[in-house]
Design a protein around this motif. Structure first.
Motif, mmCIF file in Angstrom:
data_model
loop_
_atom_site.group_PDB
_atom_site.id
_atom_site.type_symbol
_atom_site.label_atom_id
_atom_site.label_comp_id
_atom_site.label_asym_id
_atom_site.label_seq_id
_atom_site.Cartn_x
_atom_site.Cartn_y
_atom_site.Cartn_z
ATOM 1 N N ASP A 1 25.876 17.060 -6.290
ATOM 2 C CA ASP A 1 25.626 18.518 -6.312
ATOM 3 C C ASP A 1 25.001 18.928 -7.644
ATOM 4 O OD1 ASP A 1 26.716 19.146 -3.763
ATOM 5 O OD2 ASP A 1 28.741 19.274 -4.597
ATOM 6 N N LYS A 2 25.498 18.339 -8.711
ATOM 7 C CA LYS A 2 24.998 18.675 -10.048
ATOM 8 C C LYS A 2 23.509 18.311 -10.159
ATOM 9 C CE LYS A 2 25.596 16.075 -13.699
ATOM 10 N NZ LYS A 2 26.299 15.181 -14.637
ATOM 11 N N ASP B 1 22.312 32.370 -2.769
ATOM 12 C CA ASP B 1 22.289 32.341 -4.231
ATOM 13 C C ASP B 1 23.734 32.276 -4.715
ATOM 14 O OD1 ASP B 1 21.784 32.525 -6.900
ATOM 15 O OD2 ASP B 1 21.107 34.606 -6.862
ATOM 16 N N GLU B 2 24.370 31.134 -4.486
ATOM 17 C CA GLU B 2 25.753 30.962 -4.942
ATOM 18 C C GLU B 2 26.040 29.477 -5.147
ATOM 19 O OE1 GLU B 2 28.678 31.314 -1.361
ATOM 20 O OE2 GLU B 2 27.103 32.786 -0.999
ATOM 21 N N THR B 3 27.117 29.220 -5.871
ATOM 22 C CA THR B 3 27.477 27.818 -6.121
ATOM 23 C C THR B 3 28.024 27.203 -4.834
ATOM 24 O OG1 THR B 3 27.989 28.405 -8.387
ATOM 25 C CG2 THR B 3 28.854 26.295 -7.584
ATOM 26 N N SER C 1 28.949 23.324 -2.616
ATOM 27 C CA SER C 1 29.265 21.903 -2.802
ATOM 28 C C SER C 1 29.328 21.174 -1.470
ATOM 29 C CB SER C 1 30.605 21.733 -3.523
ATOM 30 O OG SER C 1 30.902 20.348 -3.606
ATOM 31 N N LYS D 1 24.687 26.367 2.077
ATOM 32 C CA LYS D 1 26.070 26.031 2.420
ATOM 33 C C LYS D 1 26.092 24.862 3.386
ATOM 34 C CE LYS D 1 28.401 30.414 1.868
ATOM 35 N NZ LYS D 1 28.824 31.635 2.542
ATOM 36 N N LYS E 1 16.912 23.977 -9.740
ATOM 37 C CA LYS E 1 16.626 25.001 -10.751
ATOM 38 C C LYS E 1 15.276 24.740 -11.413
ATOM 39 C CE LYS E 1 21.329 26.406 -11.624
ATOM 40 N NZ LYS E 1 22.590 26.083 -12.281
ATOM 41 N N TYR F 1 22.253 22.295 -3.167
ATOM 42 C CA TYR F 1 21.973 23.430 -4.070
ATOM 43 C C TYR F 1 21.460 24.594 -3.234
ATOM 44 C CZ TYR F 1 19.482 26.235 -7.579
ATOM 45 O OH TYR F 1 19.021 27.257 -8.369
ATOM 46 N N ASN F 2 22.084 25.746 -3.400
ATOM 47 C CA ASN F 2 21.648 26.991 -2.739
ATOM 48 C C ASN F 2 21.602 26.913 -1.211
ATOM 49 O OD1 ASN F 2 21.460 28.291 -5.162
ATOM 50 N ND2 ASN F 2 19.228 28.417 -5.230
ATOM 51 N N ALA G 1 21.390 20.659 -8.094
ATOM 52 C CA ALA G 1 21.219 21.939 -8.790
ATOM 53 C C ALA G 1 20.199 21.812 -9.921
ATOM 54 C CB ALA G 1 22.557 22.430 -9.326
#
Ligand code: GDP
Ligand code: MN
Ligand code: MN
Ligand code: MN
Length: 254
Positions: free
Chosen positions: A127-128, A227-229, A231, A172, A135, A169-170, A131
């Protein structure tokens, strides 16, 4: 509704230190808002330098014990153990939970499309990395996009592998249908759609498993951007809720 899946062409053989976001943006100039960028974990791992040689792994007594059961090289078994938090089957294959919580064969250690006789591990915390790449793509393009990092997995009950999501990322992992009505007004009670696995599977129709050289696919036409965190681990079923995993552990402990 119609979906478009577009291969990102002309991606080079990825090496340690390569900037995946930059390479994708240079070869996919028309990225748009709400596009989902699907990226094979293989190139994320290669860019992170997660290749290794089997002969450099030192097997423990435990690895040798398991290797005697499944016929694999004890050094390969050790590499799997190093990437795993729990082993559900030892033979004929190793089904494990990897460090990120994903249940898969061989902890996702892969030899295909790596080259030079090397093996490749999955990234820690995908996930990191999704992201970070996402980004960076957003910065370069000025667009709001989602990212799914994928890997090819087998499935219980069926022959054949499909691509699944291993990092997000971005977007669900799951689209909720619980509380919505079916065609006849019946309220749905258990339907949760694993949309990111569906998108991963569709993108793999473009990637393939061999030497096609397409590790990234742009999916347009979906409306799943958030637009939320998020995983990918939201999808991972707990042991308490997983009868198959509990059954495997009972067999192992017999
Ligand atoms: P995995 O599912 O993440 O293990 O990835 P695969 O080994 O199935 O490869 C998926 C796609 O990416 C295939 O089309 C490969 O040919 C391609 N691929 C893998 N590595 C590279 C690379 O370094 N460069 C390019 N251009 N394609 C790659
Ligand atoms: Mn591979
Ligand atoms: Mn793989
Ligand atoms: Mn694959």
């Amino acid at each position: 509704m119609s979906l478009i899946l577009k291969a990102v062409e002309n991606i080079p053989l990825i090496e340690k230190g390569d900037d995946i976001a930059d390479i994708i943006c240079k070869n996919a100039p028309d990225i748009a808002d709400k596009d989902v960028i699907v990226i094979a974990s293989t190139i994320v791992s290669k860019s992170l330098g997660l290749t290794f040689r089997e002969e450099d792994v030192v097997p423990s007594a435990e690895a040798k014990r398991i290797a005697a059961l499944n016929g694999k090289d004890p050094r390969f078994v050790q590499a799997i153990l190093d990437e795993s938090v729990e082993v559900f089957t030892e033979a004929p294959f190793m089904l494990v939970r990897n460090k990120n919580g994903h249940v898969c064969i061989n902890a996702g250690i892969d030899a295909s499309n790596v080259g030079n006789g090397l093996l490749l591990k999955l990234p820690d915390n995908p996930d990191k990395h999704a992201a970070a790449i996402g980004k960076s793509i957003e910065q370069k393009t000025g667009k709001k996009i989602s990212v799914i990092i994928t890997d090819t997995n087998g499935r219980a009950f069926k022959e054949g592998q499909t691509n699944v999501a291993v990092g997000l990322y971005n977007i669900k992992a799951i689209r909720q249908w619980i509380g919505e009505k079916d065609l006849y007004g019946m309220v749905l009670e258990i339907s949760e759609e694993a949309v990111v696995d569906e998108i991963a599977g569709a993108a793999n129709l473009v990637m393939g498993e061999g030497g096609g050289g397409v590790p990234a696919v742009i999916v347009s036409g979906l409306d799943l951007y958030v637009d939320e965190t998020v995983s990918v681990t939201e999808m991972y079923r707990s042991k308490e809720r997983d009868v198959l995993i509990r059954g495997l552990l009972e067999l192992k402990n017999e």
